[in-house]
Design a protein around this motif. Structure first.
Motif, PDB file in Angstrom:
ATOM      1  N   ARG A 537       0.836  -1.217   0.000  1.00 19.94           N
ATOM      2  CA  ARG A 537       0.000   0.000   0.000  1.00 19.94           C
ATOM      3  C   ARG A 537       0.862   1.254   0.000  1.00 19.94           C
ATOM      4  O   ARG A 537       0.585   2.226  -0.714  1.00 19.94           O
ATOM      5  CB  ARG A 537      -0.922   0.005   1.229  1.00 19.94           C
ATOM      6  CG  ARG A 537      -1.983  -1.065   1.224  1.00 19.94           C
ATOM      7  CD  ARG A 537      -3.093  -0.723   2.212  1.00 19.94           C
ATOM      8  NE  ARG A 537      -2.587  -0.458   3.545  1.00 19.94           N
ATOM      9  CZ  ARG A 537      -2.473  -1.372   4.507  1.00 19.94           C
ATOM     10  NH1 ARG A 537      -2.833  -2.628   4.274  1.00 19.94           N
ATOM     11  NH2 ARG A 537      -2.007  -1.059   5.706  1.00 19.94           N
ATOM     12  N   GLU A 572     -10.846  -5.852   7.596  1.00 24.17           N
ATOM     13  CA  GLU A 572     -10.017  -4.664   7.842  1.00 24.17           C
ATOM     14  C   GLU A 572      -8.935  -4.531   6.780  1.00 24.17           C
ATOM     15  O   GLU A 572      -8.693  -3.427   6.266  1.00 24.17           O
ATOM     16  CB  GLU A 572      -9.387  -4.758   9.228  1.00 24.17           C
ATOM     17  CG  GLU A 572      -8.539  -3.541   9.587  1.00 24.17           C
ATOM     18  CD  GLU A 572      -7.925  -3.643  10.966  1.00 24.17           C
ATOM     19  OE1 GLU A 572      -7.154  -2.743  11.323  1.00 24.17           O
ATOM     20  OE2 GLU A 572      -8.216  -4.627  11.674  1.00 24.17           O
ATOM     21  N   ASP A 573      -8.277  -5.626   6.440  1.00 24.12           N
ATOM     22  CA  ASP A 573      -7.258  -5.586   5.383  1.00 24.12           C
ATOM     23  C   ASP A 573      -7.882  -5.170   4.053  1.00 24.12           C
ATOM     24  O   ASP A 573      -7.292  -4.397   3.287  1.00 24.12           O
ATOM     25  CB  ASP A 573      -6.593  -6.955   5.230  1.00 24.12           C
ATOM     26  CG  ASP A 573      -5.671  -7.289   6.398  1.00 24.12           C
ATOM     27  OD1 ASP A 573      -5.192  -6.351   7.044  1.00 24.12           O
ATOM     28  OD2 ASP A 573      -5.461  -8.490   6.656  1.00 24.12           O
ATOM     29  N   GLU A 576      -8.612  -1.364   4.095  1.00 25.52           N
ATOM     30  CA  GLU A 576      -7.382  -0.566   3.963  1.00 25.52           C
ATOM     31  C   GLU A 576      -6.836  -0.631   2.530  1.00 25.52           C
ATOM     32  O   GLU A 576      -6.306   0.366   2.021  1.00 25.52           O
ATOM     33  CB  GLU A 576      -6.340  -1.062   4.959  1.00 25.52           C
ATOM     34  CG  GLU A 576      -6.705  -0.767   6.406  1.00 25.52           C
ATOM     35  CD  GLU A 576      -5.685  -1.330   7.378  1.00 25.52           C
ATOM     36  OE1 GLU A 576      -4.795  -2.091   6.918  1.00 25.52           O
ATOM     37  OE2 GLU A 576      -5.769  -1.028   8.578  1.00 25.52           O
TER      38      GLU A 576
END
Length: 727
Positions: A537, A572-573, A576
């Motif tokens: 990311r 959550e991953d 994000e």
């Protein structure tokens, strides 16, 4: 042995190494001669292994394997089939209680020499004799003269013919050493008190035993030869490896046919063609007994026309092709594979010398009911069943050890619990197992040690370590996984290339789910995955900067793979990751491919609504944009398929207006990109888009118009399903 027998009688039986006629003739001649010792061409280190050939568990084809420990490339095999004269000589000696000695050059000497000595290729005596007899095919000549011969084989005549072929031809250095050692073994047998000696060797070497070469000359030739340490054992062999097309120098073209000739002494042609009919029937082909009768007649007629004593393989094959196969070569190839060559795999006794790893594998094969077989066999495993799960783990562990007994196949359907394999055992796997014995005494221990060593090796690539993590989970190696994960974490932390991280992450994400599907613990994997995804990311914006067309396509391939892999991670991953994509998509300096692809990914993920997607499409296709960039944007946006153009009339209208506004020169320039983009769509998608355009463009496509008469049948069906047909 009787003391009064002082004269020595030596009978040399020169044979072809694999032939049914030679095998029968050798057995009959030995029974007539009743020698008190039999010398056989082969490695003397295997003398102590001869008694194993008499075990009821020993089933040919088998081979003697000699190898240099620690060097898998330095190994040599001596194969034996039931129709090998040497095998029949061994069995005769064991049945008669007669000692057997191998008389060829020791394997320790043969393996000390590399194959790059530059020696001349060995002579082809069979070819020379066949040519002298007017035959253009050495195999056919040997069959006519020896294999199909009625009565005994004239071994003296064979030796004389070979002597004539050898006349004036100096043997190579290797052949001279071999024959010197053969004569030394014969002299040693005489010195040990044997007086009636039978020698079974290749016909080419038969004259060497009558060569008046003094012992001193042979000793000089053999003095000081280099040696290496070797180990010798019996291993299973296959008919496929006996075939000359496998690369075996002494191989025959038709081991299955030769075995048939050896085992079916009476009416071999009729029995063979009956087997052909059976094989074809198993494939669902209509073959009757009348076909067999006609094929037998045709084979006999062909043999008579060609002056052959018996219909050979050529005649029966031509008869089967004409009568049973209707001229189809695919059917003939099936016969060749199943019968002419054959798929037989031999078996060795349990007390054969083996390394512990080989013994452990044999025990696992018995426990899991997985019998080795030379023929390809498909095995569909259901990972929800304990037996199938254990089988899967064994196959994956062997693959880590370099023993690819099973090849994974593409699973049909969407169930992750299905795992199809194709199994086929090869003789060289025994060599690989012997060499893999340095890693451990059991299959799981050896596979774990091998995986750890590979992960911790200097210079190993990140993608290779990632693959090892996945393979350790598939093989259920909990002792190896922590160290392999540690090696992966260290490699990932030091690797500055975001592209390599992106290439490695999908396999890790797939591996994470094995804890659920296979019951394998994947502890420690989440932390490594989270670290890798975080670094991707952070590095993604710079990775998408300054790309040309090829680099953009390569990066987007990795981007798609990572995006698909995040569906296997936590919510959550996933959030994000999508947030990182939204941030990158807001930039105005992206390559057209990247800009369009990010827009499509966010639209499919629900991060963009249809209104925003239409606005971005309008900006991307506006008049101020270069046609080439717009085409790239469209390629990226539509890489996931053409459904947005089918269901969203505004997007189709924007694309339609942009295309209609291009000049002739611009249209020609962007046409290859557009053709590649639309060529990837499924046929129904292309058809639906074309129908909408033909109906008047995007905004006025005919989805609002309903033909009530045509729809009535479908409505009635739905109401019937819902139980409301009477309403």
């Amino acid at each position: 042995m009787p003391a009064e027998r002082t004269a020595v009688r030596t009978s040399v039986l020169g044979v072809r190494h694999h032939g049914p006629g030679s095998a029968r003739a050798v057995r009959a001649e030995l029974e007539r001669l009743a020698p008190d010792v039999v010398l056989i061409e082969g490695p003397p280190e295997a003398d102590d292994l001869v008694p194993l050939a008499g075990s009821p568990e020993m089933e040919p084809p088998v081979a003697l394997l000699a190898h240099v420990p620690g060097e898998p490339s330095r190994a040599v095999f001596w194969p034996f089939a039931a129709f090998s004269p040497e095998w029949q000589a061994i069995r005769y000696a064991l049945d008669a209680g007669v000692p057997v000695r191998f008389c060829d050059l020791p394997a320790a000497v043969a393996l000390a020499y590399r194959r790059d000595e530059g020696e001349e290729a060995p002579a082809d005596p069979i070819g020379a004799l066949a040519a002298a007899a007017g035959y253009d095919d050495p195999e056919r000549w040997w069959e006519d003269v020896v294999e199909h011969r009625a009565g005994t084989t004239p071994f003296e005549v064979v030796a004389e013919a070979m002597a004539a072929v050898r006349e004036g031809r100096a043997p190579s250095a290797r052949e001279a050493r071999r024959e010197a050692y053969m004569r030394r073994t014969l002299r040693r047998a005489v010195k040990d008190g044997f007086r009636d000696i039978a020698v079974v060797c290749g016909a080419w070497h038969a004259p060497a035993f009558t060569d008046p070469q003094p012992a001193a000359a042979d000793d000089r030739l053999l003095r000081g030869l280099p040696r290496v340490g070797v180990e010798v054992t019996w291993v299973p062999w296959t008919h496929g490896r006996l075939a000359s097309r496998s690369g075996y120098g002494a191989g025959v073209t038709s081991p299955g046919w030769y075995e048939h000739l050896f085992t079916a002494a009476d009416r071999p042609v009729e029995r063979w063609l009956a087997r052909v009919a059976e094989v074809l029937r198993e494939e669902g082909l209509p073959v009757s007994s009348a076909h067999v009768v006609e094929a037998v007649r045709l084979a006999g007629s062909l043999a008579a026309l060609r002056g052959r004593p018996l219909a050979g393989l050529d005649e029966v094959t031509e008869a089967a092709r004409a009568v049973m196969c209707e001229g189809e070569e695919a059917r003939v190839e099936l016969i060749r594979r199943r019968l002419v060559v054959g798929e037989r795999l031999g078996r060795v006794p349990g007390d054969t010398p083996m390394v512990p790893l080989q013994r452990d594998l044999r025990a696992e094969q018995r426990r899991l009911r997985l019998k080795p077989d030379a023929a390809d066999r498909d095995l569909d495993l259901d990972l929800r069943k304990p037996l199938d799960l254990s089988r899967s783990r064994l196959l994956h562990r062997l693959a880590l050890l370099g023993v690819p007994w099973g090849t994974p196949l593409q699973a049909r359907g969407r169930g992750t619990f299905r795992e199809p394999w194709r199994l086929a055992w090869r003789p060289e796997f025994d060599v690989a197992l012997i060499e893999a014995g340095v890693w451990g005494t059991t299959v799981p221990d050896a596979a774990a040690a091998r995986a750890v060593a590979a992960a911790e090796a200097d210079g190993v690539a990140l993608a290779d370590v990632t693959s090892l993590v996945e393979r350790c989970l598939l093989a259920d190696l909990p002792t190896a996984l922590p160290r392999v994960l540690a090696a992966l974490s260290a490699r990932a932390a030091l690797d500055p290339d975001v592209t390599r991280l992106m290439a490695a992450l999908p396999a890790m994400a797939r591996a994470r789910r094995y804890g659920d599907v296979r019951g394998t613990s994947a502890d420690g994997l989440d932390a490594v995955l989270a670290s890798m995804l975080a670094r991707i990311r952070v590095g993604l914006p710079s990775a998408l900067t300054g790309l040309d067309d090829d680099a953009a396509r390569d990066l987007l391939r990795h981007l798609d793979a990572v995006h698909a892999a995040t569906a296997l991670l936590s919510e959550e991953d996933r959030r994000e990751w999508l947030a990182a994509l939204r941030g990158v998509a807001a930039r105005d300096d992206l390559h057209g491919l990247a800009d369009g692809r990010l827009t499509r990914i966010l639209l499919d993920a629900g991060e963009l609504d249809a209104e925003e997607a239409a606005r971005r499409t309008a900006l991307a296709t506006s008049a101020g944009q270069e046609p080439a960039r717009v085409a790239c944007w469209m390629e990226g946006f539509l890489a996931g398929g053409g459904l947005p153009l089918v269901h969203d009339r505004r997007l189709l209208g924007l694309l339609d207006r942009w295309l209609c506004g291009l000049s002739a020169e611009s249209f020609i320039a962007v046409l290859p990109l557009l053709r590649r983009t639309f060529g990837r769509f499924d046929a129904p998608e292309r058809r639906a888009i074309g129908e909408r355009v033909r109906a008047g463009g995007g905004p006025k496509a005919g989805t609002d118009e309903v033909d009530e008469e045509r729809a009535a049948g479908a409505v009635l069906t739905v109401l019937t399903i819902l139980g409301r047909a009477g309403e």
